[in-house]
Design an enzyme around this catalytic site. Structure first.
Site, PDB file in Angstrom:
ATOM      1  N   ASP A  51      -6.114   5.369  17.476  1.00 57.78           N
ATOM      2  CA  ASP A  51      -7.126   6.148  18.206  1.00 57.78           C
ATOM      3  C   ASP A  51      -6.501   6.844  19.409  1.00 57.78           C
ATOM      4  O   ASP A  51      -7.172   7.583  20.129  1.00 57.78           O
ATOM      5  CB  ASP A  51      -8.345   5.292  18.585  1.00 57.78           C
ATOM      6  N   SER A  52      -5.175   6.635  19.606  1.00 60.41           N
ATOM      7  CA  SER A  52      -4.432   7.443  20.582  1.00 60.41           C
ATOM      8  C   SER A  52      -4.461   8.920  20.167  1.00 60.41           C
ATOM      9  O   SER A  52      -4.111   9.793  20.977  1.00 60.41           O
ATOM     10  CB  SER A  52      -2.984   6.953  20.696  1.00 60.41           C
ATOM     11  N   ASP A  90      -7.099   2.725  13.130  1.00 65.48           N
ATOM     12  CA  ASP A  90      -7.889   2.126  14.210  1.00 65.48           C
ATOM     13  C   ASP A  90      -9.384   2.330  13.980  1.00 65.48           C
ATOM     14  O   ASP A  90      -9.827   3.458  13.694  1.00 65.48           O
ATOM     15  CB  ASP A  90      -7.538   2.796  15.546  1.00 65.48           C
ATOM     16  N   LYS A 120      -7.493  -1.637  12.096  1.00 65.08           N
ATOM     17  CA  LYS A 120      -7.112  -2.379  13.293  1.00 65.08           C
ATOM     18  C   LYS A 120      -8.267  -2.344  14.271  1.00 65.08           C
ATOM     19  O   LYS A 120      -8.951  -1.323  14.383  1.00 65.08           O
ATOM     20  CB  LYS A 120      -5.856  -1.760  13.927  1.00 65.08           C
ATOM     21  N   GLU A 122      -9.616  -3.922  18.366  1.00 63.70           N
ATOM     22  CA  GLU A 122      -9.183  -4.523  19.631  1.00 63.70           C
ATOM     23  C   GLU A 122     -10.078  -5.700  19.996  1.00 63.70           C
ATOM     24  O   GLU A 122     -11.280  -5.669  19.756  1.00 63.70           O
ATOM     25  CB  GLU A 122      -9.248  -3.473  20.751  1.00 63.70           C
ATOM     26  N   GLU A 189       0.013  -5.375  23.376  1.00 62.90           N
ATOM     27  CA  GLU A 189       0.349  -4.182  24.163  1.00 62.90           C
ATOM     28  C   GLU A 189       0.525  -4.526  25.637  1.00 62.90           C
ATOM     29  O   GLU A 189      -0.365  -5.129  26.264  1.00 62.90           O
ATOM     30  CB  GLU A 189      -0.751  -3.117  23.985  1.00 62.90           C
TER      31      GLU A 189
END
Ligand code: KIV
Length: 271
Positions: A51-52, A90, A120, A122, A189
């Site tokens: 999602d960057s 993501d 993925k 978080e 991270e």
């Protein structure tokens, strides 16, 4: 011979075998067909459609604005390019935190509409119910702990996480919870190298680091940072292998001059 060289298609099992054999896992982000093709042909193990993309492709300040449909657009472009790498996508902010049913529906939509191989998300213990539910549909899940950019407004900064004992202990608990819930791997991270190395030793699943030192099972970087397409982002953990920002700017400058001076096109460059 290394697992990396033998393998025609990287799967979650291959990554786990690489961890068992002590072979490091390479992972990079990609968001479009052309770059994904180069990264795959170079032999990367895992491509993360991160999602960057919200930052490097769309110019947002955070990862929060990117939508599920936009992630699917990026992921399906990557899928069309890739023969070998495992493709992880993501789950964007707001598409899984509500409840486990929402998490499952978002994951199914990504898998069905993009053709990617895994998702993925978080978070730690608070997302294990969602992980369990996503796994019921046969969708592999990668976890992500430490600096989790979707929580930037809770953290307030992009500084190193888990430097204090309490947060470090919570991160270790969360990592075990993600493994127990069934994640095939996790990303750590921007946390202290010693802590990341301890987590990698304690878990049986691969631990992939970004700004988490060399004692983990693999490394991930954002492609645009690693090739120097971005040039204002300079964290200590980033190794730039190229300086494409300057190279491309220079090339565009030359093109402009050639057009203005009528040097381009020349006699051989026309019909
Ligand atoms: O979105 C992303 O690029 C990521 C990596 C930094 C791990 O989550």
């Amino acid at each position: 011979m290394s697992v990396h060289k033998e393998i025609k298609k990287v799967t979650t099992n291959v990554l786990q075998e690489m961890k068992r054999k002590g072979e490091k896992i390479s992972m990079l982000t990609a968001y479009d067909y052309t770059m994904a093709k180069i990264v795959d042909h170079a032999g990367i193990d895992v491509i993360l459609v991160g999602d960057s993309a919200s930052n490097v492709m769309a110019g947002h300040e955070t990862t929060l604005p990117i939508t599920l449909d936009q992630m699917i657009y990026h992921a399906s472009s990557v899928v069309r390019a890739v023969d070998r790498a495992l493709i992880v996508v993501d789950l964007p902010f707001g598409t899984y935190q509500g409840n486990s049913k929402e998490a499952l529906n978002s994951s199914i939509k990504i898998m069905k509409e993009s053709g990617a191989h895994a998702v993925k998300l978080e978070g730690g213990q608070e997302v294990t119910e969602s992980i369990l539910r996503i796994l019921t549909a046969g969708i592999p899940v990668m976890g992500h702990l430490g600096l989790t950019p979707q929580s930037i407004y809770k953290f307030g900064t992009y500084n190193v996480r888990a430097k204090e004992e309490l947060e470090a202990a919570k991160l270790i608990e969360d990592a075990h919870a993600l493994e127990k819930a069934g994640c095939f791997a996790i990303v750590l991270e921007k946390i202290p190298a010693k802590l990341a190395s301890q987590v990698a030793k304690e878990l049986t699943i691969p631990v992939i680091g970004i700004g988490a030192g060399g004692g983990v099972d693999g490394q991930v970087l954002v492609f645009h940072d690693m090739v120097g397409l971005t040039h204002e982002f300079n964290p200590r953990f980033l190794r730039r292998y190229l300086n494409l920002y300057d190279d491309i700017k220079g090339a565009v400058g030359k093109y402009i001059n050639d057009v203005k001076s009528t040097d381009f096109p020349n006699a051989n460059e026309q019909y």
